[in-house]
Design an enzyme around this catalytic site. Structure first.
Site, PDB file in Angstrom:
ATOM      1  N   ASP A  85     132.955  46.699  -4.775  1.00 30.64           N
ATOM      2  CA  ASP A  85     134.008  47.623  -4.346  1.00 30.64           C
ATOM      3  C   ASP A  85     135.304  47.288  -5.059  1.00 30.64           C
ATOM      4  OD1 ASP A  85     135.003  49.765  -2.604  1.00 30.64           O
ATOM      5  OD2 ASP A  85     136.189  48.181  -1.653  1.00 30.64           O
TER       6      ASP A  85
ATOM      7  N   THR B 149     133.113  42.716  -2.077  1.00 29.68           N
ATOM      8  CA  THR B 149     134.089  43.679  -1.544  1.00 29.68           C
ATOM      9  C   THR B 149     135.432  42.974  -1.322  1.00 29.68           C
ATOM     10  OG1 THR B 149     133.401  43.236   0.731  1.00 29.68           O
ATOM     11  CG2 THR B 149     132.340  45.097  -0.362  1.00 29.68           C
ATOM     12  N   SER B 150     135.624  41.809  -1.955  1.00 35.25           N
ATOM     13  CA  SER B 150     136.842  41.046  -1.677  1.00 35.25           C
ATOM     14  C   SER B 150     137.921  41.281  -2.739  1.00 35.25           C
ATOM     15  CB  SER B 150     136.499  39.571  -1.533  1.00 35.25           C
ATOM     16  OG  SER B 150     137.607  38.882  -1.025  1.00 35.25           O
TER      17      SER B 150
ATOM     18  N   ILE C 159     136.542  39.155   8.004  1.00 33.53           N
ATOM     19  CA  ILE C 159     135.534  40.082   7.463  1.00 33.53           C
ATOM     20  C   ILE C 159     134.175  39.389   7.344  1.00 33.53           C
ATOM     21  CG2 ILE C 159     134.889  41.475   5.453  1.00 33.53           C
ATOM     22  CD1 ILE C 159     137.984  41.896   5.035  1.00 33.53           C
TER      23      ILE C 159
ATOM     24  N   GLU D 140     140.637  46.525 -12.201  1.00 34.85           N
ATOM     25  CA  GLU D 140     140.609  47.821 -11.508  1.00 34.85           C
ATOM     26  C   GLU D 140     141.941  48.566 -11.530  1.00 34.85           C
ATOM     27  OE1 GLU D 140     139.557  46.414  -7.501  1.00 34.85           O
ATOM     28  OE2 GLU D 140     141.528  47.082  -6.812  1.00 34.85           O
TER      29      GLU D 140
ATOM     30  N   HIS E 178     137.274  50.529  -4.571  1.00 31.48           N
ATOM     31  CA  HIS E 178     138.142  49.868  -3.588  1.00 31.48           C
ATOM     32  C   HIS E 178     138.354  50.757  -2.354  1.00 31.48           C
ATOM     33  CE1 HIS E 178     141.144  46.344  -3.441  1.00 31.48           C
ATOM     34  NE2 HIS E 178     140.839  46.704  -2.203  1.00 31.48           N
ATOM     35  N   GLN E 179     137.247  51.159  -1.758  1.00 33.53           N
ATOM     36  CA  GLN E 179     137.333  52.038  -0.590  1.00 33.53           C
ATOM     37  C   GLN E 179     136.824  51.374   0.690  1.00 33.53           C
ATOM     38  OE1 GLN E 179     134.071  55.088  -1.855  1.00 33.53           O
ATOM     39  NE2 GLN E 179     133.849  54.886   0.352  1.00 33.53           N
ATOM     40  N   ALA E 180     136.490  50.070   0.590  1.00 31.74           N
ATOM     41  CA  ALA E 180     135.891  49.430   1.772  1.00 31.74           C
ATOM     42  C   ALA E 180     136.816  49.503   2.988  1.00 31.74           C
ATOM     43  CB  ALA E 180     135.526  47.985   1.457  1.00 31.74           C
ATOM     44  N   PHE E 181     138.124  49.473   2.738  1.00 34.87           N
ATOM     45  CA  PHE E 181     139.088  49.498   3.855  1.00 34.87           C
ATOM     46  C   PHE E 181     139.287  50.903   4.414  1.00 34.87           C
ATOM     47  CE2 PHE E 181     142.808  51.776   2.220  1.00 34.87           C
ATOM     48  CZ  PHE E 181     142.423  51.934   0.897  1.00 34.87           C
TER      49      PHE E 181
HETATM   50  P1  NAI Z   1     140.569  35.885   6.176  1.00 32.73           P
HETATM   51  O1  NAI Z   1     141.804  35.165   5.756  1.00 32.73           O
HETATM   52  O2  NAI Z   1     140.359  36.202   7.621  1.00 32.73           O
HETATM   53  O3  NAI Z   1     139.276  35.075   5.674  1.00 32.73           O
HETATM   54  C1  NAI Z   1     139.177  34.498   4.418  1.00 32.73           C
HETATM   55  C2  NAI Z   1     138.282  33.281   4.537  1.00 32.73           C
HETATM   56  O4  NAI Z   1     138.088  32.736   3.231  1.00 32.73           O
HETATM   57  C3  NAI Z   1     138.871  32.170   5.418  1.00 32.73           C
HETATM   58  O5  NAI Z   1     137.936  31.741   6.377  1.00 32.73           O
HETATM   59  C4  NAI Z   1     139.218  31.075   4.411  1.00 32.73           C
HETATM   60  O6  NAI Z   1     139.099  29.759   4.966  1.00 32.73           O
HETATM   61  C5  NAI Z   1     138.161  31.325   3.359  1.00 32.73           C
HETATM   62  N1  NAI Z   1     138.465  30.684   2.082  1.00 32.73           N
HETATM   63  C6  NAI Z   1     139.667  30.447   1.501  1.00 32.73           C
HETATM   64  N2  NAI Z   1     139.508  29.790   0.340  1.00 32.73           N
HETATM   65  C7  NAI Z   1     138.176  29.599   0.178  1.00 32.73           C
HETATM   66  C8  NAI Z   1     137.399  28.974  -0.811  1.00 32.73           C
HETATM   67  N3  NAI Z   1     137.968  28.379  -1.863  1.00 32.73           N
HETATM   68  N4  NAI Z   1     136.059  28.975  -0.653  1.00 32.73           N
HETATM   69  C9  NAI Z   1     135.469  29.545   0.427  1.00 32.73           C
HETATM   70  N5  NAI Z   1     136.170  30.155   1.404  1.00 32.73           N
HETATM   71  C10 NAI Z   1     137.495  30.173   1.283  1.00 32.73           C
HETATM   72  O7  NAI Z   1     140.521  37.196   5.289  1.00 32.73           O
HETATM   73  P2  NAI Z   1     139.711  38.538   5.569  1.00 32.73           P
HETATM   74  O8  NAI Z   1     140.548  39.458   6.381  1.00 32.73           O
HETATM   75  O9  NAI Z   1     138.355  38.196   6.036  1.00 32.73           O
HETATM   76  O10 NAI Z   1     139.645  39.156   4.087  1.00 32.73           O
HETATM   77  C11 NAI Z   1     138.900  38.531   3.066  1.00 32.73           C
HETATM   78  C12 NAI Z   1     139.261  39.163   1.736  1.00 32.73           C
HETATM   79  O11 NAI Z   1     138.777  40.510   1.734  1.00 32.73           O
HETATM   80  C13 NAI Z   1     140.775  39.312   1.494  1.00 32.73           C
HETATM   81  O12 NAI Z   1     141.297  38.154   0.901  1.00 32.73           O
HETATM   82  C14 NAI Z   1     140.859  40.498   0.570  1.00 32.73           C
HETATM   83  O13 NAI Z   1     140.903  40.016  -0.753  1.00 32.73           O
HETATM   84  C15 NAI Z   1     139.543  41.240   0.798  1.00 32.73           C
HETATM   85  N6  NAI Z   1     139.746  42.595   1.324  1.00 32.73           N
HETATM   86  C16 NAI Z   1     139.188  43.646   0.648  1.00 32.73           C
HETATM   87  C17 NAI Z   1     139.339  44.944   1.117  1.00 32.73           C
HETATM   88  C18 NAI Z   1     138.704  46.124   0.444  1.00 32.73           C
HETATM   89  O14 NAI Z   1     139.053  47.272   0.759  1.00 32.73           O
HETATM   90  N7  NAI Z   1     137.757  45.946  -0.459  1.00 32.73           N
HETATM   91  C19 NAI Z   1     140.171  45.214   2.302  1.00 32.73           C
HETATM   92  C20 NAI Z   1     140.646  44.015   2.976  1.00 32.73           C
HETATM   93  C21 NAI Z   1     140.470  42.769   2.476  1.00 32.73           C
END
Ligand code: NAI
Length: 335
Positions: A258, A232-233, A155, A263, A295-298
């Site tokens: 988000d 949005t994480s 993301i 929540e 929580h609608q980003a997805f």
């Molecule tokens: P991903 O696993 O591809 O990327 C996560 C990145 O964070 C990786 O590059 C990892 O090395 C890095 N990371 C891990 N620990 C870290 C730290 N201590 N400091 C800095 N960076 C660190 O995951 P993706 O798919 O990009 O998703 C990211 C987050 O987004 C998910 O963990 C989830 O919580 C959130 N998310 C939110 C959604 C929403 O609807 N709001 C939907 C999907 C995911």
């Protein structure tokens, strides 16, 4: 396989049913979250399917394992809501949807940024009231701003590409560098430098013990006055009390969320005729420079289709082979 699906909404049924066409699983849908009060519903299901706010701690995992559940299929990417060590102990395999549409979350992130900066939320309400005055709606060009991205996985990398298109300077912090980001000129820095240099900070790392309350009083102290902060994480990446203080002192110029650390008792339900009991959340809603989505980003049809297809595929693979390529293992928690 017979699967108990928790936290089901109408859209989950539609997309899971479509994805199941050629797989022949039996889904039983429950609207409730899985909690100590509802966990007995899982009895007799070799697999259960859960979402982001279904918490499976050690005691819940012990219970479902005793009830015969061997598979927990998460229909999301994050897995901070499941105690993986306990799952392993009780012989429960946990699978997830590692990637469905990074675009959905990245685009929503930028949507929050543009809404805040150009005050579209306020303009929308004004124009409907016949108020066409521009005072109070002054924005700034995003072009030329420094954007700090924390977490440049799937993301975060998409956000970097979009912000590159806007003509921003891109900074990032991650425990590992993403060559895709470096190719477009993203400069990796320490967290302190990112905080000090960024006009806009956006969070895309997972919630782990290392990242819990990453944005706290100390982090905010290091940021530029008037910083734009977007999350949005996962909610608990931010210490909400610290952020409220930052908004009151105007250290934070704009906040886009988000996700919210508490929540689970709010999001995904229509509470419009109820009194919000969470005073911290209620306070956040009072700021004119805060935009919150639930929580609608997805939530795009592309993402829902991919989530359903991967989830059904995960279940089929586990049933056939006893293992699954999308299994979340305990050693991956901090990665
Ligand atoms: P991903 O696993 O591809 O990327 C996560 C990145 O964070 C990786 O590059 C990892 O090395 C890095 N990371 C891990 N620990 C870290 C730290 N201590 N400091 C800095 N960076 C660190 O995951 P993706 O798919 O990009 O998703 C990211 C987050 O987004 C998910 O963990 C989830 O919580 C959130 N998310 C939110 C959604 C929403 O609807 N709001 C939907 C999907 C995911």
């Amino acid at each position: 396989m017979k699967i108990g699906v928790f936290s089901t909404k109408s859209y989950d049924r539609v997309f899971l049913a479509a994805a199941n066409k050629d797989h022949g699983h039996e889904f039983v849908f429950f609207e409730v979250r899985i909690t100590p009060e509802t966990v007995s519903l899982a009895k007799g299901f070799p697999a259960i399917c859960i979402f982001v706010n279904d918490q499976l701690d050690a005691s819940m995992l012990d219970t479902i394992a005793q009830h015969g559940t061997r598979l927990v299929a998460l229909r999301c990417a994050g897995f901070n809501n499941v105690d993986l060590a306990a799952a392993k102990r009780y012989g429960v395999t946990v699978v997830r949807v590692p990637a469905y549409s990074p675009h959905s979350v990245a685009e929503h992130t930028v949507g929050l940024l543009l809404t805040l900066n150009r005050k579209i939320h306020r303009a929308f309400a004004r124009v409907r009231e016949g108020n066409f005055a521009l005072d109070g709606l002054l924005g700034f060009d995003i072009h030329g701003q420094s954007v700090g991205i924390i977490g440049t996985g799937r993301i975060g990398a998409e956000v970097a590409k979009i912000m590159y298109g806007f003509g921003c300077h891109l900074l990032a912090h991650d425990i590992r560098r993403n060559p895709e980001c470096e190719k477009i000129g993203v400069r990796y820095t320490s967290l302190s430098e990112l905080y000090a240099q960024s006009d806009i900070i956006t969070l895309h790392c997972p919630l782990t013990p290392d990242t819990y309350h990453l944005i706290d009083y100390r982090a905010l102290d290091q940021m530029k006055p008037g910083v734009v902060l977007i999350n949005t994480s996962r909610g608990a990446l931010i210490d909400t009390q610290a952020v409220i203080k930052g908004l009151k002192s105007e250290k934070i110029g704009y906040l886009g969320l988000d996700v919210y650390e508490e929540e689970a008792d709010l999001f995904f339900e229509d509470l419009s005729d109820k009194v919000i009991q969470d005073d911290v959340f209620a306070r956040l809603l009072t700021f004119p420079n805060v935009v919150i989505t639930g929580h609608q980003a997805f939530f795009t049809k592309n993402a829902l289709q991919k989530i359903a297809e991967t989830t059904v595929g995960n279940i089929t693979e586990f049933e056939r082979d006893g293992v699954c390529k999308n299994e979340v293992r305990v050693e991956k928690v901090t990665g």
